[in-house]
Design an enzyme around this catalytic site. Structure first.
Site, PDB file in Angstrom:
ATOM      1  N   GLU A 168       8.337  19.296 -24.061  1.00 38.82           N
ATOM      2  CA  GLU A 168       7.813  19.557 -22.719  1.00 38.82           C
ATOM      3  C   GLU A 168       8.411  20.833 -22.137  1.00 38.82           C
ATOM      4  OE1 GLU A 168       5.426  18.222 -21.068  1.00 38.82           O
ATOM      5  OE2 GLU A 168       5.121  16.184 -21.799  1.00 38.82           O
ATOM      6  N   ARG A 215      -3.356  22.251 -11.763  1.00 40.16           N
ATOM      7  CA  ARG A 215      -2.374  21.306 -12.286  1.00 40.16           C
ATOM      8  C   ARG A 215      -2.764  20.767 -13.654  1.00 40.16           C
ATOM      9  NH1 ARG A 215       0.688  16.170  -9.273  1.00 40.16           N
ATOM     10  NH2 ARG A 215       1.824  15.529 -11.145  1.00 40.16           N
ATOM     11  N   HIS A 239      -1.816  17.614 -24.302  1.00 32.85           N
ATOM     12  CA  HIS A 239      -1.742  16.194 -23.988  1.00 32.85           C
ATOM     13  C   HIS A 239      -2.982  15.403 -24.383  1.00 32.85           C
ATOM     14  CE1 HIS A 239       1.833  17.414 -21.924  1.00 32.85           C
ATOM     15  NE2 HIS A 239       2.042  16.215 -21.418  1.00 32.85           N
ATOM     16  N   GLU A 252      -4.440  17.318  -9.061  1.00 35.53           N
ATOM     17  CA  GLU A 252      -5.024  17.813 -10.307  1.00 35.53           C
ATOM     18  C   GLU A 252      -6.531  18.065 -10.207  1.00 35.53           C
ATOM     19  OE1 GLU A 252      -5.117  16.169 -14.759  1.00 35.53           O
ATOM     20  OE2 GLU A 252      -3.098  16.303 -13.959  1.00 35.53           O
ATOM     21  N   LYS A 298       2.833  11.606 -10.486  1.00 37.20           N
ATOM     22  CA  LYS A 298       1.927  10.852 -11.350  1.00 37.20           C
ATOM     23  C   LYS A 298       2.605   9.555 -11.762  1.00 37.20           C
ATOM     24  CE  LYS A 298      -1.076  14.247 -13.608  1.00 37.20           C
ATOM     25  NZ  LYS A 298      -1.494  14.778 -14.923  1.00 37.20           N
ATOM     26  N   ASN A 334      -1.256  19.808 -18.727  1.00 34.26           N
ATOM     27  CA  ASN A 334      -1.627  18.880 -19.795  1.00 34.26           C
ATOM     28  C   ASN A 334      -1.893  19.587 -21.127  1.00 34.26           C
ATOM     29  OD1 ASN A 334      -1.805  16.162 -18.466  1.00 34.26           O
ATOM     30  ND2 ASN A 334      -3.162  17.320 -17.125  1.00 34.26           N
ATOM     31  N   LYS A 380       6.858  23.573 -12.321  1.00 32.36           N
ATOM     32  CA  LYS A 380       6.005  22.439 -11.995  1.00 32.36           C
ATOM     33  C   LYS A 380       5.912  22.237 -10.493  1.00 32.36           C
ATOM     34  CE  LYS A 380       4.696  17.770 -13.150  1.00 32.36           C
ATOM     35  NZ  LYS A 380       4.889  16.592 -14.027  1.00 32.36           N
ATOM     36  N   HIS A 386      -2.083  12.382 -26.470  1.00 36.90           N
ATOM     37  CA  HIS A 386      -2.325  11.009 -26.036  1.00 36.90           C
ATOM     38  C   HIS A 386      -3.174  10.251 -27.056  1.00 36.90           C
ATOM     39  CE1 HIS A 386      -1.546  11.851 -21.471  1.00 36.90           C
ATOM     40  NE2 HIS A 386      -0.434  11.835 -22.189  1.00 36.90           N
ATOM     41  N   ARG A 412       0.803  -1.232   0.000  1.00 40.55           N
ATOM     42  CA  ARG A 412       0.000   0.000   0.000  1.00 40.55           C
ATOM     43  C   ARG A 412       0.836   1.282   0.000  1.00 40.55           C
ATOM     44  NH1 ARG A 412      -2.986  -3.480   3.471  1.00 40.55           N
ATOM     45  NH2 ARG A 412      -4.961  -4.104   2.497  1.00 40.55           N
ATOM     46  N   HIS A 457       6.422  10.494 -26.929  1.00 39.54           N
ATOM     47  CA  HIS A 457       5.470  11.312 -26.171  1.00 39.54           C
ATOM     48  C   HIS A 457       5.665  12.799 -26.452  1.00 39.54           C
ATOM     49  CE1 HIS A 457       2.881  12.709 -22.985  1.00 39.54           C
ATOM     50  NE2 HIS A 457       3.889  13.361 -22.437  1.00 39.54           N
TER      51      HIS A 457
END
Length: 361
Positions: A185, A241, A248, A237, A143, A245, A227, A252, A121, A265
Site C-alpha cells: 500500500e 478518491r 484493488h 469516492e 471506509k 483503488n 490520502k 479483491h 445511527r 490484502h
C-alpha cells in the site's frame, strides 16, 4: 516522548487529526480529548489484545469502558462479528455520545467503524492501527464494512473516525509477512500519483526491509498526507478518491477467489497493481517498462507480482463485475499512463481484462 507527528484530514466540522509516533498507546493525554462521552468499547482481536489491550484500557480511567476481542483474520470480517460488536455496545449501555476504539489492523478498523456507524445511527470511533497497512491506508478516510461470500467490502458505510492514533512501536511485533503486505500500500501511493515518492522508495528498499524507524515513519507520514488530501477533496469516492483503488479490483477478485486470508490484502494489491499495469500497456496507455519498474520495486520489498497458478480467469472476472466502482454493468478500472499517473477508465472491454487474467493464470 517526543511530540507525535500530526496531520489533519480537513472535512469541515468532521475534520480529525492523524497522530504518528512511538509510545502513543500509553499517551492518553494526546488522544483522550477526542472521546466525548463516558462509554467506550475497545474492539481488538486475539493476536493484538494480549500485546496492547491492557495498555489502552489503562488510559481510560474514569470512563465506563469495556473490551471485545474478536477472532483474527479476514475470514472473520463478517456480519456475524458485527452483531457481536453491537451486542457488546448494548451490554455496555452505550449512548449516542459513546466511542468505539478500533485496536488492530484493517479488519478490526473496518468492523469497529461499521458497527459504530450502525449503533444509534452513528457514534464516534477512534482508529488505533497496529499494522503498517492500516496506518498508511485503511485507518484514514472513513471506509468501513464487511465481506460477503460474493465479494469483499460489499456491505459498509462511509463513517469518519474522530482521530487516528498510529503508534509506530506496534510495528515491532508485526510479523514479516504482514509488514511486507503493508509496504504494497505504501508503493501504491507512488504508483498512482507521486512519481517522486516512488523514486524515494526505490532508494530506500534496504532501509524499509530492515524496518528502519526514520524511513518507515517518513513513509507513513507521506502516505497519510497524500490520502488525507484526496479524502478532503472527495470523501465519498465520487471521483478522484477512486484512484486510491489502483490494483484493488484485480486484488479483491484474487482475495475472494483464493479464499479470504489465503492472500493477505497487501499481497493481492501488489499483484493487482502489476495486472493493472499490464492491462494499461495492452490498451496502449502506458509503456510496459513502467510496469516492469513497478514489479522490480515490489519484488525488492519481497512482495508477489504474479497470482497463484491455476486460478480460473472467468471466475476472477465474475468477481470483478461486482466491484463497487463499476457503472451500468460495465467494468470501470483504475489504470495508469505510467508511474504516478493513474486514472479512472470507464467501459473497459472484458476481453482485454480476460487476456491479462489468462496470461497470469
Amino acid at each position: 516522548m517526543n511530540a507525535p507527528h500530526t496531520l489533519h484530514v480537513g472535512l469541515g466540522d468532521r475534520s480529525y487529526p492523524i497522530l504518528i509516533g512511538p509510545g502513543l498507546l500509553d499517551a492518553g493525554a494526546d488522544w483522550r480529548t477526542h472521546i466525548h462521552g463516558r462509554h467506550v468499547l475497545v474492539v481488538s482481536n486475539e493476536m493484538i489484545a494480549p500485546l496492547y489491550l491492557s495498555r489502552v484500557m489503562a488510559q481510560l480511567g474514569g470512563l465506563h469502558a469495556d473490551a471485545l476481542v474478536l477472532p483474527d483474520g479476514e475470514a472473520y470480517k463478517t456480519l456475524d462479528q458485527i452483531a457481536r460488536v453491537l451486542e457488546a455496545l448494548a451490554t455496555l449501555g452505550a449512548s449516542r455520545d459513546a466511542c468505539v476504539i478500533a485496536l488492530g489492523g484493517g479488519v478490526i478498523g473496518d468492523m469497529a467503524g461499521f458497527a459504530a456507524a450502525c449503533w444509534m445511527r452513528g457514534i464516534d470511533f477512534l482508529q488505533m492501527p497496529t499494522t503498517l497497512l492500516a496506518m498508511v491506508d485503511s485507518s484514514v478516510g472513513g471506509k468501513t464494512g464487511v465481506n460477503l461470500p460474493a465479494g469483499k467490502n460489499l456491505v459498509g458505510a462511509f463513517h469518519q473516525p474522530c482521530a487516528v492514533v498510529a503508534d509506530t512501536d506496534t510495528l515491532d511485533t508485526l510479523p514479516d509477512r504482514e509488514y511486507r503486505a503493508g509496504l504494497a500500500e505504501v508503493v501504491k501511493y507512488g504508483a498512482l500519483g507521486d512519481a517522486d515518492f516512488l523514486t524515494w522508495l526505490e532508494a530506500r528498499t534496504e532501509a524499509l526491509n530492515r524496518r528502519d524507524t526514520a524511513a518507515v515513519t517518513e513513509a507513513i507520514a507521506r502516505c497519510c498526507a497524500h490520502k488525507a488530501a484526496i479524502v478532503a477533496r472527495d470523501e465519498t469516492e465520487r471521483g478522484e478518491r477512486a484512484l486510491l483503488n489502483l490494483g484493488h479490483t484485480f486484488g479483491h477478485a484474487l482475495e475472494t477467489e483464493c479464499g479470504y486470508g489465503t492472500l493477505l490484502h497487501g499481497e493481492a494489491v501488489a499483484i493487482g497493481m502489476c495486472q493493472a499495469a499490464a492491462l494499461s500497456a495492452r490498451l496502449g496507455m502506458a509503456e510496459a517498462a513502467d510496469g516492469e519498474r513497478l514489479a522490480r520495486l515490489l519484488q525488492a520489498l519481497h512482495l508477489p507480482v504474479a497470482p497463484p497458478q491455476g486460478l480460473d480467469a472467468e471466475a476472477l472476472l465474475a468477481h470483478m463485475r461486482l466491484d463497487k466502482k463499476n457503472l451500468g454493468g460495465r467494468l470501470r478500472l483504475i489504470l495508469w499512463r505510467g508511474i504516478g499517473r493513474a486514472e479512472i477508465v470507464a467501459d473497459v472491454d472484458e476481453s482485454d481484462v480476460r487476456a491479462v487474467l489468462e496470461t497470469a493464470a
